[in-house]
Design a protein around this motif. Structure first.
Motif, PDB file in Angstrom:
ATOM      1  N   LYS A  56     -76.143 -65.173 -22.146  1.00  0.00           N
ATOM      2  CA  LYS A  56     -74.800 -65.705 -22.869  1.00  0.00           C
ATOM      3  C   LYS A  56     -73.868 -66.074 -21.835  1.00  0.00           C
ATOM      4  N   ILE A 108     -70.289 -67.254 -20.216  1.00  0.00           N
ATOM      5  CA  ILE A 108     -69.161 -66.130 -19.782  1.00  0.00           C
ATOM      6  C   ILE A 108     -67.638 -66.751 -19.948  1.00  0.00           C
ATOM      7  N   SER A 109     -66.841 -66.211 -20.586  1.00  0.00           N
ATOM      8  CA  SER A 109     -65.370 -66.614 -20.808  1.00  0.00           C
ATOM      9  C   SER A 109     -64.483 -66.277 -19.670  1.00  0.00           C
ATOM     10  N   HIS A 158     -67.674 -62.499 -23.112  1.00  0.00           N
ATOM     11  CA  HIS A 158     -68.576 -63.358 -23.651  1.00  0.00           C
ATOM     12  C   HIS A 158     -67.631 -64.112 -24.826  1.00  0.00           C
ATOM     13  N   ASN A 159     -66.409 -64.128 -24.830  1.00  0.00           N
ATOM     14  CA  ASN A 159     -65.762 -64.729 -25.917  1.00  0.00           C
ATOM     15  C   ASN A 159     -64.470 -64.946 -25.459  1.00  0.00           C
ATOM     16  N   SER A 165     -68.788 -58.446 -26.998  1.00  0.00           N
ATOM     17  CA  SER A 165     -67.751 -59.113 -26.323  1.00  0.00           C
ATOM     18  C   SER A 165     -67.564 -58.859 -24.671  1.00  0.00           C
ATOM     19  N   SER A 203     -75.533 -67.470 -14.809  1.00  0.00           N
ATOM     20  CA  SER A 203     -74.853 -67.823 -15.995  1.00  0.00           C
ATOM     21  C   SER A 203     -74.131 -68.827 -16.269  1.00  0.00           C
ATOM     22  N   TYR A 257     -68.239 -70.299 -20.346  1.00  0.00           N
ATOM     23  CA  TYR A 257     -68.057 -70.545 -22.047  1.00  0.00           C
ATOM     24  C   TYR A 257     -67.278 -71.848 -22.281  1.00  0.00           C
TER      25      TYR A 257
END
Length: 325
Positions: free
Chosen positions: A5, A7-8, A264-265, A297, A319, A322
């Motif tokens: 996923k 990463i933000s 993740h957001n 999240s 990773s 995002y």
């Protein structure tokens, strides 16, 4: 950690134990170097004086490690950043892409991001006019990576002074502290020790993002390269902090424990200072509640030493950053 996923944002909150260091000072009075003193308020609202290390210094340490990484991995840098010039980039380097009368401030930021990974990551303010671009003056780029003051935890932090003398042959015949700097100079230097609260945040979704027009200025593969440069350089900054006086007062780093949180957001990765004894449980509670609001999240990884920390960073480096929109 789920490496599939994107990463933000990433936050690192912890307690780093440093001994016999003088990484950050306020200058000198006579022959005495003054250690940097700060005032903090703890979780019980009590005031304390502690020693500290500025976020500016950690940004400088990180930029130096990142410059080495970018050169080695052929990631784009401005001519100033190649030399670690704090001005980051010159208006002259931006003229070809953003120096026309029809160009805007967004064009200046786009050119800046494309030309220099360190400008992208650490931010810069272009104060000069770029060519004929009338709106180019004071074009800003906000930093992607942010460091708080690294501050001594009250009751676990102090400083001592010691005498340093320069070894001079036949010092008696040359006098003391002569104008020619040939005599026996005597200095008083600080040696700080204690447990320090460390905080760092990386808004990885902003790598390559032009904050003015909200469009990414570089391709996805270049964003990933810069993401890895930023994260790996943060790890290097913690393993080898190159601050003041490290030629003879390299810090004895005896421990580092805390928590790495990732988002993740667009919910920010939570940060709580280790000045609060309950910071780890607080971050875990925040993550649990945020995941109730928006499932999966936030991820939280605790570490108790550099061994576990490097394991977490190895996952981070596998990773991707995002991307909004």
């Amino acid at each position: 950690m789920d490496t599939t996923k994107p990463i933000s944002s990433i936050s690192v909150c912890g307690e780093i134990t440093l001994n016999l260091h003088s990484l950050n000072n306020e200058g000198g009075e006579g022959n005495q170097i003054m250690t940097r003193q700060l005032t903090v308020v703890d979780a019980n609202r009590e005031k304390h004086s502690v020693t500290g290390i500025s976020g500016d210094l950690f940004k400088h340490i990180h930029a130096a490690h990142m410059q080495n990484y970018c050169v080695e991995n052929k990631i784009s840098l401005s001519e100033y950043s190649k030399l670690l010039n704090p001005n980051r980039i010159s208006a002259e380097e931006l003229k070809d892409e953003a120096g026309k009368a029809t160009n805007s401030q967004a064009d200046v930021v786009k050119a800046m991001i494309k030309k220099c990974a360190i400008c992208d990551a650490h931010g810069v303010l272009i104060t000069d006019k770029v060519g004929e671009n009338k709106s180019s003056t004071n074009s800003p780029r906000k930093s992607v990576i942010e460091f708080a003051w690294t501050v001594g935890i009250p009751g676990k932090n102090d400083t001592e002074m010691y005498v340093h003398t320069k070894l001079v042959a036949d010092a008696g015949s040359k006098g003391s502290a002569t104008a020619s700097n040939e005599g026996q100079n005597i200095f008083h230097r600080p040696a700080n020790y204690g447990v320090y609260a460390f905080i760092c945040n990386i808004d990885t979704y902003r790598i390559g993002l032009n904050d003015i027009n909200r469009v990414y200025s570089i391709a996805d593969d270049e964003r990933t390269k810069r993401y890895k440069a930023i994260v790996f350089s943060l790890l290097n900054s913690l393993l080898n902090p190159k601050g003041a006086m490290t030629s003879s007062q390299k810090p004895h780093i005896t421990d580092f424990k805390g928590v790495v949180a990732v988002s993740h957001n667009m919910i920010p990765a939570p940060t709580i200072s280790a000045i609060n004894d309950n910071y780890i449980s607080e971050i875990n509670k925040i993550a649990k509640n945020l995941n109730t609001i928006m499932p999966e999240s936030i991820e939280v990884s605790e570490f108790d030493g550099f061994g576990k920390l490097t394991e977490i960073f190895a996952d981070l480096l596998r990773s991707q950053p995002y991307k909004i929109g």
